[in-house]
Design an enzyme around this catalytic site. Structure first.
Site, mmCIF file in Angstrom:
data_model
loop_
_atom_site.group_PDB
_atom_site.id
_atom_site.type_symbol
_atom_site.label_atom_id
_atom_site.label_comp_id
_atom_site.label_asym_id
_atom_site.label_seq_id
_atom_site.Cartn_x
_atom_site.Cartn_y
_atom_site.Cartn_z
ATOM 1 N N ASP A 13 -8.232 -42.009 6.836
ATOM 2 C CA ASP A 13 -8.175 -43.434 7.190
ATOM 3 C C ASP A 13 -9.236 -43.855 8.193
ATOM 4 O O ASP A 13 -9.026 -44.770 9.000
ATOM 5 C CB ASP A 13 -6.778 -43.803 7.746
ATOM 6 C CG ASP A 13 -5.684 -43.541 6.740
ATOM 7 O OD1 ASP A 13 -5.947 -43.678 5.535
ATOM 8 O OD2 ASP A 13 -4.565 -43.199 7.173
ATOM 9 N N GLY A 15 -12.042 -45.223 7.476
ATOM 10 C CA GLY A 15 -12.787 -46.399 7.005
ATOM 11 C C GLY A 15 -13.816 -46.005 5.940
ATOM 12 O O GLY A 15 -14.820 -46.689 5.760
ATOM 13 N N LYS A 16 -13.527 -44.910 5.232
ATOM 14 C CA LYS A 16 -14.446 -44.408 4.199
ATOM 15 C C LYS A 16 -14.666 -45.455 3.109
ATOM 16 O O LYS A 16 -15.777 -45.658 2.639
ATOM 17 C CB LYS A 16 -13.883 -43.123 3.560
ATOM 18 C CG LYS A 16 -13.682 -41.986 4.534
ATOM 19 C CD LYS A 16 -13.003 -40.803 3.885
ATOM 20 C CE LYS A 16 -11.566 -41.037 3.527
ATOM 21 N NZ LYS A 16 -10.641 -41.201 4.665
ATOM 22 N N ASN A 38 -2.831 -40.002 -2.899
ATOM 23 C CA ASN A 38 -2.429 -39.935 -1.488
ATOM 24 C C ASN A 38 -3.439 -40.745 -0.667
ATOM 25 O O ASN A 38 -3.124 -41.232 0.412
ATOM 26 C CB ASN A 38 -2.366 -38.481 -0.979
ATOM 27 C CG ASN A 38 -3.581 -37.636 -1.362
ATOM 28 O OD1 ASN A 38 -4.417 -38.030 -2.167
ATOM 29 N ND2 ASN A 38 -3.671 -36.457 -0.779
ATOM 30 N N ALA A 39 -4.656 -40.882 -1.207
ATOM 31 C CA ALA A 39 -5.685 -41.673 -0.533
ATOM 32 C C ALA A 39 -5.368 -43.156 -0.654
ATOM 33 O O ALA A 39 -4.760 -43.590 -1.631
ATOM 34 C CB ALA A 39 -7.048 -41.391 -1.169
ATOM 35 N N GLY A 40 -5.768 -43.903 0.343
ATOM 36 C CA GLY A 40 -5.632 -45.353 0.295
ATOM 37 C C GLY A 40 -6.840 -45.917 1.006
ATOM 38 O O GLY A 40 -6.993 -45.745 2.210
ATOM 39 N N HIS A 41 -7.751 -46.505 0.249
ATOM 40 C CA HIS A 41 -8.990 -47.013 0.835
ATOM 41 C C HIS A 41 -8.989 -48.534 0.767
ATOM 42 O O HIS A 41 -8.832 -49.110 -0.301
ATOM 43 C CB HIS A 41 -10.201 -46.446 0.095
ATOM 44 C CG HIS A 41 -10.253 -44.938 0.109
ATOM 45 N ND1 HIS A 41 -11.089 -44.205 -0.669
ATOM 46 C CD2 HIS A 41 -9.552 -44.034 0.832
ATOM 47 C CE1 HIS A 41 -10.913 -42.920 -0.421
ATOM 48 N NE2 HIS A 41 -9.975 -42.790 0.483
ATOM 49 N N GLN A 225 -9.219 -38.381 2.332
ATOM 50 C CA GLN A 225 -8.658 -37.713 3.524
ATOM 51 C C GLN A 225 -9.760 -37.428 4.547
ATOM 52 O O GLN A 225 -10.720 -38.182 4.609
ATOM 53 C CB GLN A 225 -7.912 -36.421 3.128
ATOM 54 C CG GLN A 225 -6.618 -36.667 2.365
ATOM 55 C CD GLN A 225 -6.796 -36.879 0.880
ATOM 56 O OE1 GLN A 225 -7.469 -36.131 0.219
ATOM 57 N NE2 GLN A 225 -6.164 -37.905 0.336
ATOM 58 N N LEU A 333 -15.059 -50.032 16.213
ATOM 59 C CA LEU A 333 -15.459 -50.111 17.611
ATOM 60 C C LEU A 333 -14.887 -51.376 18.256
ATOM 61 O O LEU A 333 -14.569 -51.393 19.447
ATOM 62 C CB LEU A 333 -16.998 -50.114 17.685
ATOM 63 C CG LEU A 333 -17.642 -49.909 19.043
ATOM 64 C CD1 LEU A 333 -17.209 -48.591 19.678
ATOM 65 C CD2 LEU A 333 -19.164 -49.950 18.952
HETATM 66 P P1 GDP Z 1 -10.080 -44.905 4.413
HETATM 67 O O1 GDP Z 1 -8.875 -44.270 3.830
HETATM 68 O O2 GDP Z 1 -10.933 -43.953 5.181
HETATM 69 O O3 GDP Z 1 -10.879 -45.689 3.403
HETATM 70 O O4 GDP Z 1 -9.559 -45.955 5.487
HETATM 71 P P2 GDP Z 1 -8.353 -47.005 5.285
HETATM 72 O O5 GDP Z 1 -8.841 -48.093 4.413
HETATM 73 O O6 GDP Z 1 -7.107 -46.319 4.907
HETATM 74 O O7 GDP Z 1 -8.134 -47.479 6.780
HETATM 75 C C1 GDP Z 1 -9.129 -48.122 7.519
HETATM 76 C C2 GDP Z 1 -8.606 -49.540 7.905
HETATM 77 O O8 GDP Z 1 -9.450 -50.083 8.892
HETATM 78 C C3 GDP Z 1 -8.632 -50.530 6.746
HETATM 79 O O9 GDP Z 1 -7.562 -51.405 6.895
HETATM 80 C C4 GDP Z 1 -9.961 -51.238 6.919
HETATM 81 O O10 GDP Z 1 -9.963 -52.552 6.364
HETATM 82 C C5 GDP Z 1 -10.046 -51.297 8.423
HETATM 83 N N1 GDP Z 1 -11.400 -51.260 8.976
HETATM 84 C C6 GDP Z 1 -12.492 -50.589 8.539
HETATM 85 N N2 GDP Z 1 -13.509 -50.742 9.397
HETATM 86 C C7 GDP Z 1 -13.059 -51.522 10.402
HETATM 87 C C8 GDP Z 1 -13.638 -52.014 11.618
HETATM 88 O O11 GDP Z 1 -14.765 -51.726 11.960
HETATM 89 N N3 GDP Z 1 -12.844 -52.773 12.419
HETATM 90 C C9 GDP Z 1 -11.560 -53.094 12.103
HETATM 91 N N4 GDP Z 1 -10.870 -53.850 12.945
HETATM 92 N N5 GDP Z 1 -10.992 -52.656 10.975
HETATM 93 C C10 GDP Z 1 -11.717 -51.871 10.131
HETATM 94 P P1 IMO Z 2 -7.324 -41.392 2.969
HETATM 95 O O1 IMO Z 2 -8.227 -40.986 1.825
HETATM 96 C C1 IMO Z 2 -4.486 -40.191 6.028
HETATM 97 C C2 IMO Z 2 -1.783 -36.889 5.050
HETATM 98 C C3 IMO Z 2 -0.326 -37.243 4.931
HETATM 99 C C4 IMO Z 2 0.295 -35.935 5.401
HETATM 100 C C5 IMO Z 2 -0.638 -34.880 4.825
HETATM 101 C C6 IMO Z 2 -0.177 -34.286 3.508
HETATM 102 O O2 IMO Z 2 -6.774 -42.748 2.835
HETATM 103 O O3 IMO Z 2 -8.007 -41.142 4.264
HETATM 104 P P2 IMO Z 2 -0.147 -35.179 1.006
HETATM 105 O O4 IMO Z 2 0.561 -36.325 0.391
HETATM 106 O O5 IMO Z 2 -1.628 -35.208 0.839
HETATM 107 O O6 IMO Z 2 0.413 -33.851 0.579
HETATM 108 O O7 IMO Z 2 0.165 -35.302 2.581
HETATM 109 O O8 IMO Z 2 -1.881 -35.537 4.633
HETATM 110 N N1 IMO Z 2 -2.686 -37.682 4.199
HETATM 111 C C7 IMO Z 2 -3.472 -38.670 4.660
HETATM 112 N N2 IMO Z 2 -3.571 -39.206 5.887
HETATM 113 N N3 IMO Z 2 -5.278 -40.624 5.032
HETATM 114 C C8 IMO Z 2 -5.209 -40.082 3.795
HETATM 115 O O9 IMO Z 2 -6.069 -40.404 2.804
HETATM 116 C C9 IMO Z 2 -4.244 -39.079 3.553
HETATM 117 N N4 IMO Z 2 -3.879 -38.347 2.469
HETATM 118 C C10 IMO Z 2 -2.943 -37.492 2.882
HETATM 119 O O10 IMO Z 2 0.023 -38.321 5.756
HETATM 120 O O11 IMO Z 2 0.231 -35.853 6.797
HETATM 121 MG MG MG Z 3 -6.788 -44.464 3.907
#
Ligand code: GDP
Ligand code: IMO
Ligand code: MG
Length: 431
Positions: A13, A15-16, A38-41, A225, A333
């Site tokens: 999470d 911010g990939k 399991n990923a959520g982007h 992840q 930041l």
């Molecule tokens: P990922 O799994 O690495 O793609 O990250 P996620 O999308 O799960 O979580 C990152 C969260 O931070 C998302 O809700 C993005 O919209 C948000 N985000 C990304 N970059 C920034 C930033 O620079 N500032 C803020 N406030 N939010 C951001």
């Molecule tokens: P993105 O791609 C954050 C964590 C789960 C748990 C552990 C094992 O959005 O960054 P799993 O379901 O994979 O067997 O869970 O890994 N986890 C993540 N945490 N971001 C993710 O993906 C994750 N994918 C799995 O919360 O601790």
């Molecule tokens: Mg995520």
């Protein structure tokens, strides 16, 4: 040769999705190679959010090849739902823009059931998984009892393959977890239909990537992840079930390591973690609550509250070492504005002794006390700044300090969720 890998260098999470979306603009192909739904982007375009779990974050740009490699575990129902949702919003007009590997393993209903049952077992180990069946699916892959995408395409073969596997899984479900068994006929019918709907997206993805490399295309590999969740190098057993280090690109997409040109590590300006497991710089006070609130730190996949803490340069150094990170993007930041001071973990103390390297043992890591360096914070709102030199002096110093300590350049700084809210100091694609 222009292959760039984007990976998370913390616990996910980071911010990939946002960075992959930005870099996809200049790529020809975007490739997922490990993990599953399991990923959520989250990608925010013009204030509108898009949530992607399986489909590469390049899909929001037309005329790109979006590839799901063999190393991904694919839940076909979720995959098809994601396609429908994207089409409804006007994306993926051309189906040839999305290709899934025929040898990607399929997440089956028993994988999800066992994942959840294990987590719910009173005396069992609580990892806090996403409950998507990831661990059991990878487990079956390794023990050679997996169903692959290509198996869904021929009904008779699929049934013959699934029958003995389901017999064993049902034994496990009913005898050990005291759950209801799953029905073979129903599963064959349901998953064969998914196979038929999937068929047009299935291909030899390793070959496609190879051909792309031969033609000198720009290829972006999208990690899911983060390094600290890696099955081998992460905080085992509080990890996911795939390799998340950069090396996973080679096995998960079928690419030679000699073809990779750059590895961009994505880190938040602080640290977060969902699920259980050690987290030395975790803040359980009002500062942690403030970061959680201002950063909207709730998981994209499960909606769980993310634990928050200071940036940890010891673990980042470890991630840089194990993945060969060539440059970094520092995200969120903007969230640190208005803190009077900011701390950076620059070392660990364990039982009165300073550690010289990141401990592999999770129990030892949970006993580590962070050694902090404290710097002044800044009051200014950063969200509309687009140039590094316009950042407050204290913010610039914070970035310079991270760069200096990690001996790794920070190419990109993110100051908000939107595509536009980005400061690019150097294009990670210009090698
Ligand atoms: P990922 O799994 O690495 O793609 O990250 P996620 O999308 O799960 O979580 C990152 C969260 O931070 C998302 O809700 C993005 O919209 C948000 N985000 C990304 N970059 C920034 C930033 O620079 N500032 C803020 N406030 N939010 C951001
Ligand atoms: P993105 O791609 C954050 C964590 C789960 C748990 C552990 C094992 O959005 O960054 P799993 O379901 O994979 O067997 O869970 O890994 N986890 C993540 N945490 N971001 C993710 O993906 C994750 N994918 C799995 O919360 O601790
Ligand atoms: Mg995520």
């Amino acid at each position: 040769m222009s292959c760039l890998v984007v990976i998370g260098v913390q616990w996910g999470d980071e911010g990939k999705g946002k960075i992959v979306d930005i870099l996809a603009h200049q790529s020809d192909m975007v490739v997922r190679y490990q993990g599953g739904n399991n990923a959520g982007h989250t990608v925010v375009v013009g204030g509108e959010p898009f949530f992607l779990h399986l489909i590469p974050s390049g899909i929001l740009h037309p005329n790109k090849k979006n590839i799901i490699g063999n190393g991904v575990v694919l839940d076909p129902k979720i995959f098809l739902e994601e396609i429908e949702a994207l089409k409804k919003r006007g994306f993926l007009k051309d189906d040839s823009e999305l290709i899934v590997s025929e040898s990607a393993h399929v997440i089956m209903p028993y994988h999800r059931r066992i994942d959840v049952a294990r987590e719910n077992k009173k005396d069992g180990l609580k990892i806090g998984t996403t409950g998507r069946g990831i661990g059991p699916a990878y487990g079956d892959k390794i023990t050679r009892r997996g169903i692959r995408v290509l198996d869904l395409l021929d009904k008779d073969k699929f049934r013959r393959k699934l029958a003995p596997i389901l017999e064993e899984q049902n034994f496990f479900l009913t005898q050990f977890f005291k759950e209801e068994p799953l029905d073979l006929d129903q599963m064959v019918d349901e998953y064969f239909i998914y196979g038929q709907r999937l068929k047009k997206y299935v291909g030899d993805t390793s070959l496609l990537v190879y051909e792309g490399i031969e033609k000198d295309k720009k290829i972006l590999f999208e990690g899911a992840q983060g390094v600290l969740l890696d099955i081998d190098h992460g905080t085992y057993p509080f990890v996911t079930s795939s390799n998340t280090v950069a090396g996973a690109v080679c096995t998960g997409a079928g690419v030679s390591p000699l073809k990779i040109k750059g590895i961009l590590g994505i880190s938040k300006a602080y640290t977060t973690r969902v699920g259980t497991g050690p987290f030395p710089t975790e803040l359980t006070d009002e500062i942690g609550d403030k970061i959680q609130k201002v950063g909207h730190e709730f998981g994209t996949t499960t909606g769980r509250r993310r634990r928050c803490g200071w940036i940890d340069l010891v673990s980042l150094q470890y991630a840089i070492r194990t993945s060969g990170i060539t440059s970094l993007a520092v995200m969120k930041l903007d969230v640190l504005s208005e803190l009077s001071e900011i701390k950076l973990c620059v070392g660990y103390q364990w039982k009165g002794q300073k550690l010289s390297s990141y401990p592999v043992d999770s129990e030892k890591l949970s006993e580590c006390e962070p050694i902090y360096e404290t710097v002044p914070g800044w009051k200014e709102n950063l969200t509309s700044i687009r140039d590094f030199k316009d950042l407050p002096v204290a913010t610039q110093k914070y970035i310079h300090l991270i760069e200096e300590r990690l001996k790794t350049p920070i190419d990109v700084i993110s100051v908000g969720p939107d595509r536009e809210q980005t400061i690019t100091r150097h294009n990670p694609f210009s090698f």
